[in-house]
Design a protein around this motif. Structure first.
Motif, PDB file in Angstrom:
ATOM      1  N   THR A 101       0.845  -1.198   0.000  1.00 25.93           N
ATOM      2  CA  THR A 101       0.000   0.000   0.000  1.00 25.93           C
ATOM      3  C   THR A 101       0.885   1.256   0.000  1.00 25.93           C
ATOM      4  O   THR A 101       0.617   2.216  -0.726  1.00 25.93           O
ATOM      5  N   ALA A 102       1.952   1.211   0.776  1.00 19.86           N
ATOM      6  CA  ALA A 102       2.892   2.336   0.795  1.00 19.86           C
ATOM      7  C   ALA A 102       3.480   2.562  -0.605  1.00 19.86           C
ATOM      8  O   ALA A 102       3.600   3.696  -1.075  1.00 19.86           O
ATOM      9  N   SER A 103       3.806   1.461  -1.289  1.00 23.69           N
ATOM     10  CA  SER A 103       4.392   1.570  -2.627  1.00 23.69           C
ATOM     11  C   SER A 103       3.379   2.110  -3.630  1.00 23.69           C
ATOM     12  O   SER A 103       3.712   2.955  -4.472  1.00 23.69           O
ATOM     13  N   ARG A 104       2.157   1.622  -3.544  1.00 25.30           N
ATOM     14  CA  ARG A 104       1.119   2.114  -4.465  1.00 25.30           C
ATOM     15  C   ARG A 104       0.829   3.589  -4.214  1.00 25.30           C
ATOM     16  O   ARG A 104       0.594   4.360  -5.142  1.00 25.30           O
ATOM     17  N   PHE A 105       0.877   3.985  -2.963  1.00 18.33           N
ATOM     18  CA  PHE A 105       0.738   5.404  -2.631  1.00 18.33           C
ATOM     19  C   PHE A 105       1.864   6.199  -3.296  1.00 18.33           C
ATOM     20  O   PHE A 105       1.629   7.247  -3.909  1.00 18.33           O
ATOM     21  N   GLY A 106       3.083   5.679  -3.211  1.00 20.28           N
ATOM     22  CA  GLY A 106       4.226   6.367  -3.820  1.00 20.28           C
ATOM     23  C   GLY A 106       4.068   6.494  -5.328  1.00 20.28           C
ATOM     24  O   GLY A 106       4.315   7.560  -5.900  1.00 20.28           O
ATOM     25  N   GLN A 107       3.640   5.399  -5.945  1.00 13.63           N
ATOM     26  CA  GLN A 107       3.431   5.419  -7.392  1.00 13.63           C
ATOM     27  C   GLN A 107       2.382   6.465  -7.770  1.00 13.63           C
ATOM     28  O   GLN A 107       2.573   7.249  -8.700  1.00 13.63           O
ATOM     29  N   ARG A 108       1.283   6.501  -7.023  1.00 10.74           N
ATOM     30  CA  ARG A 108       0.198   7.443  -7.318  1.00 10.74           C
ATOM     31  C   ARG A 108       0.619   8.890  -7.064  1.00 10.74           C
ATOM     32  O   ARG A 108       0.294   9.797  -7.850  1.00 10.74           O
ATOM     33  N   LEU A 109       1.356   9.097  -5.989  1.00  7.30           N
ATOM     34  CA  LEU A 109       1.813  10.459  -5.703  1.00  7.30           C
ATOM     35  C   LEU A 109       2.737  10.943  -6.823  1.00  7.30           C
ATOM     36  O   LEU A 109       2.595  12.068  -7.312  1.00  7.30           O
ATOM     37  N   GLY A 110       3.652  10.068  -7.247  1.00  4.55           N
ATOM     38  CA  GLY A 110       4.548  10.458  -8.335  1.00  4.55           C
ATOM     39  C   GLY A 110       3.787  10.776  -9.617  1.00  4.55           C
ATOM     40  O   GLY A 110       4.204  11.610 -10.410  1.00  4.55           O
ATOM     41  N   SER A 111       2.664  10.104  -9.815  1.00  5.06           N
ATOM     42  CA  SER A 111       1.867  10.289 -11.025  1.00  5.06           C
ATOM     43  C   SER A 111       0.801  11.365 -10.849  1.00  5.06           C
ATOM     44  O   SER A 111      -0.016  11.571 -11.750  1.00  5.06           O
ATOM     45  N   SER A 112       0.771  12.012  -9.695  1.00  8.20           N
ATOM     46  CA  SER A 112      -0.224  13.065  -9.432  1.00  8.20           C
ATOM     47  C   SER A 112       0.321  14.383  -9.970  1.00  8.20           C
ATOM     48  O   SER A 112       1.120  15.050  -9.321  1.00  8.20           O
ATOM     49  N   ASP A 113      -0.137  14.738 -11.160  1.00  7.20           N
ATOM     50  CA  ASP A 113       0.453  15.880 -11.859  1.00  7.20           C
ATOM     51  C   ASP A 113       0.204  17.205 -11.144  1.00  7.20           C
ATOM     52  O   ASP A 113       0.915  18.174 -11.377  1.00  7.20           O
ATOM     53  N   GLY A 114      -0.792  17.232 -10.258  1.00 12.76           N
ATOM     54  CA  GLY A 114      -1.131  18.470  -9.568  1.00 12.76           C
ATOM     55  C   GLY A 114      -0.417  18.637  -8.235  1.00 12.76           C
ATOM     56  O   GLY A 114      -0.616  19.634  -7.549  1.00 12.76           O
ATOM     57  N   ILE A 115       0.391  17.660  -7.861  1.00 14.06           N
ATOM     58  CA  ILE A 115       1.119  17.735  -6.585  1.00 14.06           C
ATOM     59  C   ILE A 115       2.619  17.693  -6.883  1.00 14.06           C
ATOM     60  O   ILE A 115       3.105  16.776  -7.524  1.00 14.06           O
ATOM     61  N   ILE A 116       3.340  18.722  -6.423  1.00 17.54           N
ATOM     62  CA  ILE A 116       4.747  18.884  -6.776  1.00 17.54           C
ATOM     63  C   ILE A 116       5.612  18.124  -5.772  1.00 17.54           C
ATOM     64  O   ILE A 116       5.791  18.560  -4.640  1.00 17.54           O
TER      65      ILE A 116
END
Lengths: 454, 454
Positions: B238-253
């Motif tokens: 879950t931590a890894s999937r969160f990381g993947q999603r955060l990295g792919s969140s274009d609106g969050i720097i």
């Protein structure tokens, strides 16, 4: 939930205007008709459907208190209210289908504060005007439509989806691209609600159907020294692959990657010296500091740089005014029979579906791509120019795309869910039920509401 | 091409030092031994192989003219020359295999100029020192290793690959992340060559085997107001999937997304109050302006924010010193038998191969991920902590990864091509043939050169 429809036909508009006291109103029919319209006529379908739609009274408040006063008057008189910014939308978002009040928010245009990476603005602030204040501090709005110079931030949030800058920051709907909203309700006793975090999605891109936005907290991006570049290529697919690669080049800071198959470049009168005949053109905004590596990438793809303006000469983003839906505008200036599509291609670095569509439709659907980021991936959005024949053929073209996995945000409807969304947004519908119990806000635009009321 | 090997065994080093006139030299054996080493001992393989390697003389020039003078002396005497920055590498990049001169460039540390998005620096400038100059102007180096406070820019370019910031800008090898280099040659008459554009790749990440870098033009990124956050999760995937999603969140720097499976967080003594037992931890650096949307994403994934420092309190990137290879450092402080891998997983938003490896190796290969951008896609790089048993078992673990499609940049070799590159770089080899005809530069590190000389 039993929404009621408005019954405003018997309104005495002069009396209504008087009721609003010092708030600026416009009754002149020519002015009212003008302020009832947007750029809906890019679509022959919408042109037919919306040509005769007009409001009864334009009201131009200067403060949230005045907005509350207008809201009270509309509720008391069961008068429809359609919010409007600069009217630069393309789907009739701001066109009143049932008359009533046009609430023009362009006079509420303050930039209330700027912090590193964030700003608080009023809805009528023009995008370019926000940048004029934030840029000296190193910040700018993250994305803007090609109507950047005239469009308002409130109109962009309520009716837009992305634009120049989306290749870096994704779209307005993406988490983090809108921080907070204040909205005035049309309840029996109108009030102000503040929405923060994910809760903003209840009102984001809802065409003003469920709350009058009176203040926005928006994130800012870093103001790089943006340069403008035109690159031309012998063939369209090479130009497209170049665009895909540039967008995926993590070491080169891009803000705009706009690809145009011939003959689209022929429509750009002001750029003709940089647009050789028969060539596909790529219009770029990149950080001036990245021009050298950009040059190497251009070389790798066999392109030719035909124009280049440094940051000092690129103020106002002149090149941006040939991209996104300004492309359609310039094309229609030459050939008014043209209309367009809005297509999101699936993520595929090889661009196979794009290539198939390009060859399949040939000259009937001329390829215009804007690259943007979708969930971290670079994808081309097509704003293809279509040689319009009949509504049936247009539907057929749309279906052909959809059947093969391209997503079409239909620009030939003014119904929220029939455009880009495709489904009823339960959160937005529930919010409308709460804040607009009489169904007065921009009536006829939210399918979920209308179906709920049957 | 017939490279010659050096024959420096009969050198009188005191005479050699005298020949260098006013240039600072160090002959003290303890100092020379210390300045012959880097953090190679993270690898038990390299520790065995390199423990006894040492230079004969440390030379510390202050100007390019002095570098030319040293180059002339080395060529004249056929003396090997190994360039060194702060010695923060992990693969013995700066360890002299055949003795000779250690060229310590830390005294050449000027920041020559800063423009919007670009800086010109000398190789010995420490990364943190560059930022201290550029940040007040709104800019910062795009990426840095966890040794940010001590590492030099020359050493990072010659021996590094990416780090904190790579989740935004990719890696040093990506076009646009290094603009220009000046290098001094070891030809019969040493000279200065300027490399620009793609030509920099001839020397980029070549361990100082083919030119002494005396000046660099590097791109800068926007200096956002960086905040530091720790988020914990019940389970690693879950931590890894969160990381993947955060990295792919274009609106969050984001600037850093570092994921640590339990028990790795237990090694971070200074962070214990924020690291509950048995939980996986994600260490983040994000723009302070994005903390609100980040909070929503954390909520969506069921994480807990256990620590948060605003930009004003995050100076010096303290949290970064628990990530990248500092993670290995902290772990080895607790258990010196630990070593590590460097793995690049293929792009896959579902993280299937990662999940397979995580379950397959269990506690023998503890998962430590750093998300970064590779050709526009967010992927996890593993700097897994390995419970070392034998070299054979380590090879087996590496092969198991490679056979299933994970790329291993082997940190247990000091040979350029056997680490991350895997193949002989013809451009770098040709450049070496040109500028180092006697094979004096960091001998024994470039396989292509050695094989050419057989």
């Amino acid at each position: 939930m039993t929404p009621q429809t408005s019954t405003h036909t018997a309104i005495n508009w002069d009396a209504f205007a008087t009721e609003l006291g010092d708030i600026e109103t416009i009754r002149d029919p020519i002015q009212v008709a003008k302020l009832s319209k947007d750029y809906y006529y890019f679509s022959p379908i919408l042109k037919t459907a919306l040509d005769d739609k007009t409001g009864d009274l334009v009201v131009r408040p200067k403060t949230e208190a005045e907005v509350l006063q207008v809201a009270r008057a509309c509720v008391a008189n069961r008068v429809p209210l359609t919010v409007r910014g600069a009217g630069t939308g393309n789907y009739g978002q701001a066109i009143p289908l049932e008359g009533g009040v046009i609430l023009d928010l362009t006079a509420m245009n303050a930039v209330k504060w700027v912090k590193p990476g964030l700003a608080c603005v009023e809805p009528g602030a023009r995008l370019a005007a926000i940048d004029r204040i934030t840029r000296p501090q190193g910040w700018e709005i993250r994305m803007a439509p090609s109507t950047y110079r005239t469009a308002t931030i409130g109109g962009f949030i309520a009716g837009g989806s992305g634009g120049i800058g989306s290749v870096r920051y994704g779209q307005l709907r993406d988490r983090g691209n809108l921080h907070a909203l204040r909205v005035v309700t049309l309840e029996d006793e109108p009030r102000v609600i503040e929405l923060r975090g994910d809760a903003v999605q209840q009102v984001n891109h809802a065409y003003g159907t469920n709350g009058i936005i009176t203040e926005l907290e928006i994130p800012l991006g870093a103001a790089y020294p943006w340069a403008e570049v035109i690159v031309t290529f012998e063939d369209f697919m090479t130009a497209s692959r170049f665009g895909q690669r540039l967008g995926s080049s993590d070491g080169i800071i891009s803000k705009l990657i706009s690809v145009h198959a011939w003959p689209i470049p022929s429509y750009f009168a002001a750029l003709q010296t940089a647009l050789p005949a028969e060539q596909s053109a790529v219009l770029l905004i990149v950080s001036e500091s990245c021009l050298e590596p950009l040059g190497e990438l251009v070389k790798e793809f066999g392109g030719t740089i035909t124009a280049e303006k440094g940051a000092a000469d690129s103020k106002g983003s002149a090149l941006g005014e040939f991209t996104w839906n300004h492309t359609t505008l310039h094309a229609r200036n030459v050939d008014p029979s043209l209309t367009y599509l809005q297509t999101l291609f699936p993520y595929d670095p090889e661009l196979k579906l794009l290539e198939e569509m390009y060859h399949h439709f040939g000259n009937e659907v001329m390829m215009h791509l804007e690259f943007l980021r979708v969930q971290g991936n670079i994808v081309p959005a097509g704003l293809q120019l279509v040689r319009f024949s009949t509504p049936e053929r247009l539907d057929e073209i749309i279906r052909y795309h959809e059947d093969r996995g391209a997503f079409i945000a239909n620009p030939h409807t003014c119904i929220l869910e029939d455009g880009g969304r495709k489904r009823v947004d339960r959160g937005q519908l529930a919010f409308k039920a709460k804040v607009d119990p009489y169904g007065l806000m921009n009536p006829g635009k939210m399918r979920g509401w209308m179906e709920g009321s049957e």
